[in-house]
Design a protein around this motif. Structure first.
Motif, mmCIF file in Angstrom:
data_model
loop_
_atom_site.group_PDB
_atom_site.id
_atom_site.type_symbol
_atom_site.label_atom_id
_atom_site.label_comp_id
_atom_site.label_asym_id
_atom_site.label_seq_id
_atom_site.Cartn_x
_atom_site.Cartn_y
_atom_site.Cartn_z
ATOM 1 N N VAL A 39 -7.763 -10.179 -19.564
ATOM 2 C CA VAL A 39 -8.374 -10.234 -18.241
ATOM 3 C C VAL A 39 -8.029 -9.009 -17.408
ATOM 4 O O VAL A 39 -8.597 -8.812 -16.332
ATOM 5 N N MET A 40 -7.111 -8.167 -17.878
ATOM 6 C CA MET A 40 -6.703 -7.002 -17.108
ATOM 7 C C MET A 40 -5.836 -6.085 -17.961
ATOM 8 O O MET A 40 -5.352 -6.472 -19.025
ATOM 9 N N THR A 69 -0.267 -5.213 -21.270
ATOM 10 C CA THR A 69 0.775 -4.726 -20.376
ATOM 11 C C THR A 69 1.362 -3.444 -20.947
ATOM 12 O O THR A 69 1.788 -3.404 -22.105
ATOM 13 N N ILE A 70 1.369 -2.401 -20.139
ATOM 14 C CA ILE A 70 1.903 -1.102 -20.545
ATOM 15 C C ILE A 70 3.134 -0.814 -19.700
ATOM 16 O O ILE A 70 3.033 -0.583 -18.490
ATOM 17 N N LEU A 127 -12.312 -3.685 -17.276
ATOM 18 C CA LEU A 127 -11.407 -4.699 -16.738
ATOM 19 C C LEU A 127 -10.553 -4.077 -15.631
ATOM 20 O O LEU A 127 -10.290 -2.872 -15.654
ATOM 21 N N PRO A 128 -10.119 -4.878 -14.646
ATOM 22 C CA PRO A 128 -9.295 -4.323 -13.567
ATOM 23 C C PRO A 128 -7.953 -3.807 -14.091
ATOM 24 O O PRO A 128 -7.433 -4.307 -15.092
ATOM 25 N N VAL A 129 -7.426 -2.821 -13.378
ATOM 26 C CA VAL A 129 -6.151 -2.208 -13.752
ATOM 27 C C VAL A 129 -5.189 -2.343 -12.580
ATOM 28 O O VAL A 129 -5.504 -1.940 -11.452
ATOM 29 N N PHE A 130 -4.023 -2.927 -12.852
ATOM 30 C CA PHE A 130 -2.990 -3.109 -11.840
ATOM 31 C C PHE A 130 -1.805 -2.209 -12.181
ATOM 32 O O PHE A 130 -1.426 -2.086 -13.349
ATOM 33 N N ASP A 152 -6.910 -0.093 -9.842
ATOM 34 C CA ASP A 152 -7.619 -0.801 -8.782
ATOM 35 C C ASP A 152 -6.667 -1.363 -7.733
ATOM 36 O O ASP A 152 -7.039 -1.511 -6.573
ATOM 37 N N ARG A 153 -5.454 -1.723 -8.158
ATOM 38 C CA ARG A 153 -4.481 -2.286 -7.224
ATOM 39 C C ARG A 153 -3.087 -1.760 -7.525
ATOM 40 O O ARG A 153 -2.662 -1.739 -8.691
ATOM 41 N N LEU A 154 -2.399 -1.366 -6.478
ATOM 42 C CA LEU A 154 -0.999 -0.952 -6.552
ATOM 43 C C LEU A 154 -0.144 -2.099 -6.036
ATOM 44 O O LEU A 154 -0.399 -2.628 -4.942
#
Length: 296
Positions: A39-40, A69-70, A127-130, A152-154
């Motif tokens: 999902v992300m 997750t990276i 997909l969104p990237v946080f 997209d979000r910090l």
């Protein structure tokens, strides 16, 4: 909850092609069909002082989000190179399971100066990237700015910012925009207290001073929120404590919220469910960068 680890692979001085190949193997079944959904992409910048906490948070978080997750582990003082570990962790969820791909990248030497060039090849398409940044982001430095430009979000936790919180909030506010949404774990932690203060309305409508016994970051954001909602200065008296223990407005105590404190994983989980900008948070940060503060 105990995770099952699948396909654990590690290598030193690897190429990005090697990492991508191992990820492809993890996502593909024996018959060649794609078996995993995500999902992300969740990227985390984790200097050595934060590594243990970051891993604990990931263990707490992984069972809820099928994601990639990276973990970026910068080691700028080591000889140049890229070390990697790729695995899949699966958590039971009823009769099914939730699986998260975990990519740990140790960025040695000059590799730590250009993390975006490494990350961009590993992002899941469409997909969104946080980006979870541990510690104080080096605002203006290409190391941070290049990564911030990819996501997209910090997500930050301003309790981890030990010094110059006023100026740090001012620098953070300059990154608010349509491309990048920003979350602060401290903002999530203070929600019960913000609700408690709001319940004291209209008694707090004429507030002149907010007194907080708790961490400086929490106190500053509470004061910033109150200033921004009232649209005028409100002085802050802050007394140090590890958690918020007491809040009062003009000497009148605010009733302590009854909600239990959430874990770091639960707090981060809440931020990963958000996709738009939070204008109330942004206004609070801008107001928190002001100088209406008195230390008790």
């Amino acid at each position: 909850m105990t995770a099952t680890v699948l396909g654990d692979w590690a290598g030193q001085d690897v190429r990005l092609d090697d990492v991508e190949h191992e990820l492809s193997l993890l996502r593909t079944s024996d018959d060649g069909t794609e078996q995993r959904t995500s999902v992300m992409t969740h990227v985390a910048w984790v200097p050595p002082p934060w590594e243990e906490q970051a891993r604990a948070t990931f263990d707490d978080l992984g069972e809820f989000y099928p994601s990639r997750t990276i973990l970026l582990l910068p080691r700028p003082d080591d000889p140049d190179g890229l070390d990697a570990r790729v695995s899949m962790q699966c958590f039971p969820l009823g009769s099914n399971q939730v699986c998260t791909e975990l990519v740990e990248l140790t960025l040695r030497g000059s590799r730590a100066e250009a993390p975006a060039s490494v990350v961009v090849a590993l992002l899941l398409p469409d997909l969104p990237v946080f980006l979870r940044w541990r510690g104080l982001p080096p605002f203006g430095d290409p190391t941070f700015e290049s990564l911030a430009g990819l996501v997209d979000r910090l997500v930050v936790d301003s309790r981890e910012w030990e010094h110059s919180l006023h100026s740090a909030y001012g620098s953070l506010a300059q990154h608010f925009g349509d491309h990048l949404a920003v979350s602060d774990i401290v903002w999530a932690r203070t929600l019960p207290w913000r609700e408690a203060i709001a319940q004291a309305w209209p008694g707090v409508a004429g507030a002149n001073e907010l007194d907080v016994r708790g961490p400086e970051a929490d106190a500053l954001l509470l004061a910033g929120w109150l200033r921004s909602r009232l649209d005028r200065p409100v002085a802050l008296c802050q007394r140090v404590a590890k958690e918020i223990e007491a809040v009062s407005v003009d000497g009148e105590a605010i009733a302590e919220p009854s909600l239990p404190r959430a874990s770091s994983g639960a707090l981060l989980s809440g931020e990963l469910d958000r996709f738009g900008r939070d204008r109330f948070y942004e206004a609070a940060v801008r107001a928190a960068a002001g100088e209406y503060v008195r230390h008790g």
